[in-house]
Design an enzyme around this catalytic site. Structure first.
Site, mmCIF file in Angstrom:
data_model
loop_
_atom_site.group_PDB
_atom_site.id
_atom_site.type_symbol
_atom_site.label_atom_id
_atom_site.label_comp_id
_atom_site.label_asym_id
_atom_site.label_seq_id
_atom_site.Cartn_x
_atom_site.Cartn_y
_atom_site.Cartn_z
ATOM 1 N N HIS A 1 32.063 39.992 38.169
ATOM 2 C CA HIS A 1 31.113 38.876 38.247
ATOM 3 C C HIS A 1 31.384 37.977 39.454
ATOM 4 O O HIS A 1 32.468 37.991 40.046
ATOM 5 C CB HIS A 1 31.195 38.040 36.963
ATOM 6 C CG HIS A 1 32.564 37.463 36.724
ATOM 7 N ND1 HIS A 1 33.028 36.333 37.379
ATOM 8 C CD2 HIS A 1 33.578 37.871 35.926
ATOM 9 C CE1 HIS A 1 34.252 36.059 36.987
ATOM 10 N NE2 HIS A 1 34.620 36.993 36.104
ATOM 11 N N GLU B 1 35.330 40.520 28.817
ATOM 12 C CA GLU B 1 36.703 40.377 29.286
ATOM 13 C C GLU B 1 37.676 40.429 28.113
ATOM 14 O O GLU B 1 37.316 40.093 26.980
ATOM 15 C CB GLU B 1 36.863 39.057 30.055
ATOM 16 C CG GLU B 1 38.266 38.789 30.596
ATOM 17 C CD GLU B 1 38.772 39.830 31.596
ATOM 18 O OE1 GLU B 1 38.986 40.992 31.188
ATOM 19 O OE2 GLU B 1 38.979 39.470 32.762
#
Length: 195
Positions: free
Chosen positions: A9, A83
């Site tokens: 990201h 994550e």
């Protein structure tokens, strides 16, 4: 062979502060959005069949920006790409961790998600991509900790010490017996932002 392009990201305020994000849902900052726009420009000339993304907003927003350029590729949220949960370290900097738990803090059980759990969900995602896109190309927008752990499983014996850059692209071709890393941690699309 299925080709998976792993994209970290764009940058967040916590990235800049060196804070562990984990499952804390931190958004992209303005620089992070600009990074995602540069990545989108890069991918616009490539042929990707789908864009899968972690549900955390820093990854999801990155995927949405890329998806605006890749109009033929659907953006699909997949919680397996999230994550690794950091447990007690979330929100802390390295200095915080050293002060609180000492230099061996990585050896302690700080209630984070296990490596085995991350690999199990990561490999479940890979196996599904192989079935859905046997000769296809898929972008997976995710997070540094998740991507590096999964790479260690997909490419045994290979160690990548350098940190993954925000919006970096790592391309892995998934074969039946062997996987091939075609590109690692490439951020060439960000060069114009640095000048």
């Amino acid at each position: 062979m299925t080709t998976v392009g792993f994209v970290r990201h764009g940058v967040t305020a916590w990235n800049k502060q060196g804070r562990a994000q984990g499952s804390t849902d931190i958004p992209l900052d303005e620089d992070g959005v600009r990074m995602a726009e540069r990545a989108a420009e890069r991918f616009a000339s490539d042929n990707w069949d789908a864009i899968y993304t972690s549900p955390w907003q820093r990854a999801k927003r990155t995927a949405e920006v890329i998806g605006e350029q890749l109009t033929h590729a659907e953006v699909i949220e997949d919680k397996r790409l999230r994550e690794r949960a950091g447990g007690l370290i979330e929100g802390t900097t390295e200095a915080d961790r050293l002060a609180k738990w000492g230099p061996d803090w990585k050896q302690l059980d700080l209630q984070g998600e296990t490596h085995e759990s991350v690999i199990a969900r990561g490999m479940s995602f890979i196996e599904e991509m192989q079935q859905r896109y046997p000769d296809g190309r898929v972008l997976a927008i995710s997070h540094a900790g998740f991507i590096k752990r999964l790479l260690s499983e997909l490419l045994p014996g290979t160690t990548y010490e350098e940190p993954l850059g925000n919006t970096s692209l790592t391309i892995v071709k998934i074969g039946e017996n062997e996987n091939l890393c075609e590109l690692f941690n490439c951020t060439s699309h960000l060069q114009q932002l640095k000048s």
